[in-house]
Scaffold this active site. Structure first.
Site, short mmCIF file in Angstrom:
data_model
loop_
_atom_site.label_atom_id
_atom_site.label_comp_id
_atom_site.label_asym_id
_atom_site.label_seq_id
_atom_site.Cartn_x
_atom_site.Cartn_y
_atom_site.Cartn_z
N GLU A 68 0.82 -1.21 0.00
CA GLU A 68 0.00 0.00 0.00
C GLU A 68 0.86 1.26 0.00
O GLU A 68 0.53 2.23 -0.68
CB GLU A 68 -0.94 0.02 1.21
CG GLU A 68 -1.97 -1.10 1.22
CD GLU A 68 -2.80 -1.17 -0.05
OE1 GLU A 68 -3.16 -0.11 -0.60
OE2 GLU A 68 -3.07 -2.30 -0.51
N HIS A 71 1.93 2.20 -3.44
CA HIS A 71 0.88 2.96 -4.14
C HIS A 71 0.91 4.43 -3.69
O HIS A 71 0.88 5.34 -4.51
CB HIS A 71 -0.50 2.42 -3.80
CG HIS A 71 -0.85 1.11 -4.44
ND1 HIS A 71 -0.74 0.89 -5.78
CD2 HIS A 71 -1.35 -0.04 -3.92
CE1 HIS A 71 -1.14 -0.35 -6.05
NE2 HIS A 71 -1.51 -0.94 -4.94
N ASP A 163 -5.75 -3.80 -8.46
CA ASP A 163 -4.73 -3.02 -9.17
C ASP A 163 -4.75 -3.31 -10.67
O ASP A 163 -4.58 -2.41 -11.49
CB ASP A 163 -3.34 -3.34 -8.61
CG ASP A 163 -3.24 -2.93 -7.14
OD1 ASP A 163 -3.90 -1.95 -6.76
OD2 ASP A 163 -2.53 -3.61 -6.39
ZN LIG Z 1 -2.60 -2.70 -4.60
#
Ligand SMILES: [Zn+2]
Length: 378
Positions: A68, A71, A163
Site C-alpha cells: 500500500e 501505491h 490493481d
Molecule cells: Zn494494490
C-alpha cells in the site's frame, strides 16, 4: 473504511488497521504455528513453531503495508495527495484525495503495489536460500515469498477495484482518450471477475476445500460489490458534471427554529410536514443543526413543553453546509447520516439534501450519464 486502530504515520501517510486485520494476523499465526511450519519443517519443538509463527505473521502484515505504501508514495510523487492507508480483512486500502491526472500516472501508481509484493517475494526467496540450514526459518520465508507472489498475481487480475483493474483502466483511457468509457469497462470487468470468483469459490467448496472456497467466494462477493458501487459513484459523478446544488436539492423545506419548544414545533410544523428530518435555524435563518422525527419522539411527552429544539438537535459539521451555486458533486461527499447537506443562499437555508435524496440523485445522475454514453457509443 474507518480504522479501529491508528498505527501512526509512515512517510507522512496516516496508517490505520481495521479490527479485521488483527483477526487475520492472529489467524495466520495460528495456521503457521499449527499447520504450515510443522508440515514443511517437521520434527522440531512445538515452541519453535510458535515463535517463528509469531514473528512471521507481523512481517506478513508489514509486507501488506509495503504494498500500500508503494501505491501511496508513487501517487504522492505524481501529485495526488494521499488521505490514508487502512489495513483490513482482505488486505489494504489506500485512499486518495482527488483525481489521478493522467493515464500514465495511474499506470505507475497501480503497478507500484504488485511490483512491491513481487519484490518482497524475491527478497524472501533469496534470504530463504541463504537460510537453508535452519529449516523453520527457511519454511517461514518460503511461505512469505509464496503469499506475496500470490498477492502480486491476484492483484493484477484485470477488474476494478483490484490493481489490475486500474491498469486496465489506465490502458483504455490512454488508448481511447475517454476516461468515462474506461471507468465503465473497468467497473464491468470487476463485476464479472467478482462473479467468476464466487462461482469458482462454490465449485472449490463442493469439490475439495470448503474453507478455501468460502474465502474465494467472499473475496469475489466483495470485489463485485465494490466494482458495482464504484461504477455507480463514477457515473454519478460524471452525470452531475455541470449541475449546481440548487438543481439537485429539495427546496422549500420546512425548518425547525432552534429556540422553539419541541411540543410547539411538533404541533405547528412536524406533524403537518412530509419530512422526517428538518434543518434547524437560528434567529438569523442560518443553519445550526438538524433534528429528526425520531429525536422529537425521544423527548418524553411531559417534557415537550420545556425542551427546546436546540437541545436535541444534531450539530451540523462545516462540510455539510453547501451554497446553492456550489457544484452538485459536493452532495456525494457528505458522508453518512440522515442529512447529506443543508443548502444556503445569502446566509439563509433554501434547501436540503437527505441521504435518500443522495441515493436518488446518484441513480438519476447515473441514468443521465449512461444516456449520454449510449448516444456516444452509437
Ligand atoms: Zn494494490
Amino acid at each position: 473504511m474507518n480504522p479501529t486502530l491508528r498505527l501512526g504515520r509512515v512517510a507522512g501517510v496516516p496508517v490505520g488497521a481495521h479490527w479485521s486485520a488483527l483477526l487475520i494476523v492472529a489467524l495466520i499465526a495460528v495456521i503457521l504455528g499449527t499447520a504450515v511450519l510443522p508440515v514443511s519443517a517437521p520434527g522440531l519443538a512445538p515452541q519453535l513453531y510458535w515463535v517463528a509463527a509469531a514473528v512471521t505473521s507481523p512481517v506478513f502484515f508489514a509486507s501488506l503495508l509495503a504494498h500500500e505504501l508503494a501505491h501511496a508514495l508513487v501517487a504522492r510523487r505524481a501529485g495526488v495527495s494521499v488521505k490514508s492507508i487502512t489495513l483490513w480483512l482482505l488486505g489494504g486500502v489506500t485512499e486518495f484525495d482527488g483525481e489521478v491526472g493522467s493515464p500514465r500516472a495511474e499506470l505507475r501508481i497501480s503497478l507500484a503495489g504488485p511490483a512491491t509484493s513481487a519484490l518482497v517475494a524475491g527478497v524472501a526467496l533469496a534470504v530463504a536460500a541463504a537460510a537453508r540450514g535452519v529449516p523453520v526459518v527457511w519454511s517461514a520465508l518460503v511461505w512469505l515469498a509464496t503469499v506475496n507472489g500470490v498477492l502480486a498475481v491476484f492483484n493484477m487480475l484485470p477488474g476494478a477495484p483490484l490493481d489490475g483493474g486500474r491498469v486496465l483502466h489506465a490502458v483504455l483511457w490512454w488508448r481511447c482518450g475517454d476516461r468515462e468509457r474506461a471507468d465503465r469497462v473497468a467497473a464491468r470487468a470487476g463485476q464479472s471477475l467478482g462473479m467468476a470468483l464466487i462461482a469458482a469459490g462454490v465449485v472449490q467448496t463442493l469439490v475439495w476445500s470448503p474453507m478455501g472456497g468460502l474465502w474465494t467466494a467472499l473475496v469475489g462477493w466483495f470485489l463485485s460489490g465494490s466494482a458495482r458501487s464504484e461504477g455507480l459513484a463514477r457515473s454519478a459523478q460524471s452525470g452531475l458534471e455541470g449541475l449546481s446544488v440548487r438543481e439537485v436539492m429539495t427546496s422549500g423545506v420546512d425548518q425547525a427554529p432552534a429556540w422553539l419548544e419541541v411540543g410547539a414545533f411538533a404541533e405547528t410544523v412536524a406533524l403537518r410536514s412530509a419530512q422526517s428530518v428538518f434543518p434547524v435555524v437560528d434567529f438569523s435563518g442560518a443553519p445550526v443543526g438538524t433534528v429528526s422525527l425520531a429525536a422529537l419522539c425521544a423527548v418524553p411527552a411531559e417534557r415537550r413543553g420545556e425542551v427546546r429544539v436546540s437541545q436535541i438537535m444534531r450539530p451540523l459539521p462545516a462540510g455539510r453546509v453547501l451554497q446553492a451555486q456550489d457544484p452538485a458533486v459536493g452532495v456525494l461527499s457528505g458522508g453518512g447520516g440522515e442529512v447529506a447537506a443543508v443548502v444556503c443562499e445569502g446566509g439563509r437555508v433554501v434547501g436540503m439534501v437527505t441521504a435518500a435524496d443522495v441515493a436518488r440523485i446518484m441513480l438519476q445522475a447515473s441514468l443521465r450519464a449512461t444516456a449520454g454514453a449510449q448516444r456516444h457509443d452509437a
